[in-house]
Design a protein around this motif. Sequence first.
Motif, PDB file in Angstrom:
ATOM      1  N   THR A   1       0.904  -1.256   0.019  1.00  0.00           N
ATOM      2  CA  THR A   1      -0.038  -0.139   0.079  1.00  0.00           C
ATOM      3  C   THR A   1       0.903   1.147   0.216  1.00  0.00           C
ATOM      4  OG1 THR A   1      -1.587   1.192   1.103  1.00  0.00           O
ATOM      5  CG2 THR A   1      -0.242  -0.146   2.466  1.00  0.00           C
ATOM      6  N   THR A   2       0.563   2.334  -0.837  1.00  0.00           N
ATOM      7  CA  THR A   2       1.061   3.488  -0.859  1.00  0.00           C
ATOM      8  C   THR A   2       0.676   4.381   0.478  1.00  0.00           C
ATOM      9  OG1 THR A   2      -0.461   4.672  -2.212  1.00  0.00           O
ATOM     10  CG2 THR A   2       1.385   3.666  -3.159  1.00  0.00           C
ATOM     11  N   ALA A   3      -0.415   4.065   1.204  1.00  0.00           N
ATOM     12  CA  ALA A   3      -0.645   4.577   2.392  1.00  0.00           C
ATOM     13  C   ALA A   3       0.056   4.657   3.451  1.00  0.00           C
ATOM     14  CB  ALA A   3      -2.212   4.072   2.907  1.00  0.00           C
ATOM     15  N   MET A   4       0.990   3.860   3.553  1.00  0.00           N
ATOM     16  CA  MET A   4       1.891   3.615   4.692  1.00  0.00           C
ATOM     17  C   MET A   4       3.240   4.417   4.652  1.00  0.00           C
ATOM     18  SD  MET A   4       3.485   0.229   6.700  1.00  0.00           S
ATOM     19  CE  MET A   4       2.373  -0.699   5.463  1.00  0.00           C
ATOM     20  N   ASN A   5       3.826   4.845   5.757  1.00  0.00           N
ATOM     21  CA  ASN A   5       4.951   5.761   5.756  1.00  0.00           C
ATOM     22  C   ASN A   5       5.964   4.689   5.995  1.00  0.00           C
ATOM     23  OD1 ASN A   5       4.171   8.512   5.642  1.00  0.00           O
ATOM     24  ND2 ASN A   5       3.447   8.219   7.617  1.00  0.00           N
ATOM     25  N   GLN A   6       7.045   4.335   5.433  1.00  0.00           N
ATOM     26  CA  GLN A   6       7.915   3.391   5.541  1.00  0.00           C
ATOM     27  C   GLN A   6       9.381   3.683   6.494  1.00  0.00           C
ATOM     28  OE1 GLN A   6       8.924   1.533   2.190  1.00  0.00           O
ATOM     29  NE2 GLN A   6       6.821   1.261   1.393  1.00  0.00           N
ATOM     30  N   VAL A   7       9.825   2.824   7.251  1.00  0.00           N
ATOM     31  CA  VAL A   7      11.063   2.834   7.973  1.00  0.00           C
ATOM     32  C   VAL A   7      10.930   3.674   9.101  1.00  0.00           C
ATOM     33  CG1 VAL A   7      13.336   2.881   7.721  1.00  0.00           C
ATOM     34  CG2 VAL A   7      12.334   2.203   5.652  1.00  0.00           C
ATOM     35  N   THR A   8      11.033   5.029   9.151  1.00  0.00           N
ATOM     36  CA  THR A   8      11.219   5.826  10.273  1.00  0.00           C
ATOM     37  C   THR A   8       9.842   6.563  10.537  1.00  0.00           C
ATOM     38  OG1 THR A   8      12.356   7.487   8.790  1.00  0.00           O
ATOM     39  CG2 THR A   8      13.727   5.986   9.807  1.00  0.00           C
ATOM     40  N   ASP A   9       9.014   6.715   9.675  1.00  0.00           N
ATOM     41  CA  ASP A   9       8.017   7.600  10.049  1.00  0.00           C
ATOM     42  C   ASP A   9       7.015   6.754  10.690  1.00  0.00           C
ATOM     43  OD1 ASP A   9       8.875   9.848   8.567  1.00  0.00           O
ATOM     44  OD2 ASP A   9       8.233   8.939   6.727  1.00  0.00           O
ATOM     45  N   TRP A  10       6.212   7.577  11.417  1.00  0.00           N
ATOM     46  CA  TRP A  10       4.775   7.153  12.130  1.00  0.00           C
ATOM     47  C   TRP A  10       3.802   6.808  11.170  1.00  0.00           C
ATOM     48  CZ3 TRP A  10       4.968   6.393  17.424  1.00  0.00           C
ATOM     49  CH2 TRP A  10       5.999   6.942  18.046  1.00  0.00           C
ATOM     50  N   ASN A  11       2.953   5.838  11.651  1.00  0.00           N
ATOM     51  CA  ASN A  11       1.881   5.584  10.959  1.00  0.00           C
ATOM     52  C   ASN A  11       0.607   5.504  12.035  1.00  0.00           C
ATOM     53  OD1 ASN A  11       2.604   4.327   7.981  1.00  0.00           O
ATOM     54  ND2 ASN A  11       4.012   3.870   9.262  1.00  0.00           N
TER      55      ASN A  11
ATOM     56  N   PRO B   1      15.428  -6.753  13.190  1.00  0.00           N
ATOM     57  CA  PRO B   1      14.829  -6.001  14.549  1.00  0.00           C
ATOM     58  C   PRO B   1      13.419  -5.429  14.163  1.00  0.00           C
ATOM     59  CG  PRO B   1      16.788  -4.923  13.604  1.00  0.00           C
ATOM     60  CD  PRO B   1      16.663  -5.971  12.774  1.00  0.00           C
ATOM     61  N   VAL B   2      12.694  -5.147  15.294  1.00  0.00           N
ATOM     62  CA  VAL B   2      11.253  -4.668  15.209  1.00  0.00           C
ATOM     63  C   VAL B   2      11.086  -3.633  16.336  1.00  0.00           C
ATOM     64  CG1 VAL B   2      10.097  -6.355  16.391  1.00  0.00           C
ATOM     65  CG2 VAL B   2       8.817  -4.886  14.952  1.00  0.00           C
ATOM     66  N   ASN B   3      10.729  -2.399  16.404  1.00  0.00           N
ATOM     67  CA  ASN B   3      10.407  -1.476  17.107  1.00  0.00           C
ATOM     68  C   ASN B   3       8.914  -1.225  17.076  1.00  0.00           C
ATOM     69  OD1 ASN B   3      12.910  -1.142  18.380  1.00  0.00           O
ATOM     70  ND2 ASN B   3      13.594  -0.007  16.567  1.00  0.00           N
ATOM     71  N   VAL B   4       8.037  -1.200  18.047  1.00  0.00           N
ATOM     72  CA  VAL B   4       6.712  -0.866  17.976  1.00  0.00           C
ATOM     73  C   VAL B   4       6.569   0.176  19.066  1.00  0.00           C
ATOM     74  CG1 VAL B   4       4.500  -1.717  18.135  1.00  0.00           C
ATOM     75  CG2 VAL B   4       6.079  -2.963  17.019  1.00  0.00           C
ATOM     76  N   TYR B   5       5.957   1.168  18.665  1.00  0.00           N
ATOM     77  CA  TYR B   5       5.663   2.125  19.653  1.00  0.00           C
ATOM     78  C   TYR B   5       4.080   2.612  19.757  1.00  0.00           C
ATOM     79  CZ  TYR B   5      10.440   2.735  19.646  1.00  0.00           C
ATOM     80  OH  TYR B   5      12.174   2.481  19.855  1.00  0.00           O
ATOM     81  N   PHE B   6       3.567   2.822  20.584  1.00  0.00           N
ATOM     82  CA  PHE B   6       2.118   3.333  20.372  1.00  0.00           C
ATOM     83  C   PHE B   6       2.022   4.777  21.257  1.00  0.00           C
ATOM     84  CE2 PHE B   6       2.074  -1.241  20.191  1.00  0.00           C
ATOM     85  CZ  PHE B   6       1.393  -1.129  19.096  1.00  0.00           C
ATOM     86  N   ARG B   7       1.162   5.608  20.633  1.00  0.00           N
ATOM     87  CA  ARG B   7       1.049   6.958  21.405  1.00  0.00           C
ATOM     88  C   ARG B   7      -0.333   7.139  21.032  1.00  0.00           C
ATOM     89  NH1 ARG B   7       3.747  11.433  18.087  1.00  0.00           N
ATOM     90  NH2 ARG B   7       1.810  11.372  17.063  1.00  0.00           N
TER      91      ARG B   7
ATOM     92  N   SER C   1       3.250  -7.998  17.905  1.00  0.00           N
ATOM     93  CA  SER C   1       4.363  -7.771  16.936  1.00  0.00           C
ATOM     94  C   SER C   1       5.136  -8.632  17.020  1.00  0.00           C
ATOM     95  CB  SER C   1       5.042  -6.517  18.138  1.00  0.00           C
ATOM     96  OG  SER C   1       6.449  -6.314  17.149  1.00  0.00           O
ATOM     97  N   VAL C   2       5.687  -9.100  15.821  1.00  0.00           N
ATOM     98  CA  VAL C   2       6.427 -10.256  15.545  1.00  0.00           C
ATOM     99  C   VAL C   2       7.707  -9.855  14.566  1.00  0.00           C
ATOM    100  CG1 VAL C   2       6.452 -12.447  14.401  1.00  0.00           C
ATOM    101  CG2 VAL C   2       4.332 -11.787  15.380  1.00  0.00           C
ATOM    102  N   ARG C   3       8.709 -10.503  15.129  1.00  0.00           N
ATOM    103  CA  ARG C   3       9.875 -10.153  14.333  1.00  0.00           C
ATOM    104  C   ARG C   3       9.987 -11.225  13.240  1.00  0.00           C
ATOM    105  NH1 ARG C   3      15.724 -10.766  17.126  1.00  0.00           N
ATOM    106  NH2 ARG C   3      15.201 -12.848  17.118  1.00  0.00           N
ATOM    107  N   HIS C   4      10.503 -10.676  11.794  1.00  0.00           N
ATOM    108  CA  HIS C   4      10.439 -11.101  10.668  1.00  0.00           C
ATOM    109  C   HIS C   4      11.857 -11.735  10.364  1.00  0.00           C
ATOM    110  CE1 HIS C   4       8.788 -13.075   7.232  1.00  0.00           C
ATOM    111  NE2 HIS C   4       9.820 -12.188   6.404  1.00  0.00           N
ATOM    112  N   LYS C   5      12.101 -12.899  10.324  1.00  0.00           N
ATOM    113  CA  LYS C   5      13.406 -13.679   9.873  1.00  0.00           C
ATOM    114  C   LYS C   5      14.636 -13.024  10.584  1.00  0.00           C
ATOM    115  CE  LYS C   5      11.565 -15.349   5.600  1.00  0.00           C
ATOM    116  NZ  LYS C   5      11.526 -15.179   3.964  1.00  0.00           N
ATOM    117  N   GLY C   6      14.527 -12.734  11.798  1.00  0.00           N
ATOM    118  CA  GLY C   6      15.809 -12.139  12.525  1.00  0.00           C
ATOM    119  C   GLY C   6      16.131 -10.529  12.264  1.00  0.00           C
TER     120      GLY C   6
END
Length: 93
Positions: A26-36, A80-86, A73-78
């Motif tokens: 989807t083009t709706a999502m901000n990727q990598v460092t941006d908030w969604n 890293p994953v960071n999940v933040y909720f605000r 939140s699941v880490r995919h194939k080793g």
Amino acid sequence: IKSSGEFAMGKYSANKWENKVNWQKTTAMNQVTDWNHLKIACNEKMVVGWINNQRVGIFEDIDYTSGQVGVVSVRHKGKPVNVYFRNMTVKTK
């Protein structure tokens, strides 16, 4: 959601995940460092998902009339994953 810009929707029941909307880009999502901003709305049997105020998925499910909210939140194939909720909000109509 994935950092590659993909999302899926489904439900967890009887100790298993069931995809209702398969993984898709989807083009709706901000990727990598941006908030969604994620939103899920349930109205009777309809479940609708939004990413950053853009509707991305919808499915029908008649199994539940009530339930609980959960976040996974699941880490995919080793990788890293960071999940933040605000400002997480759960509300009824």
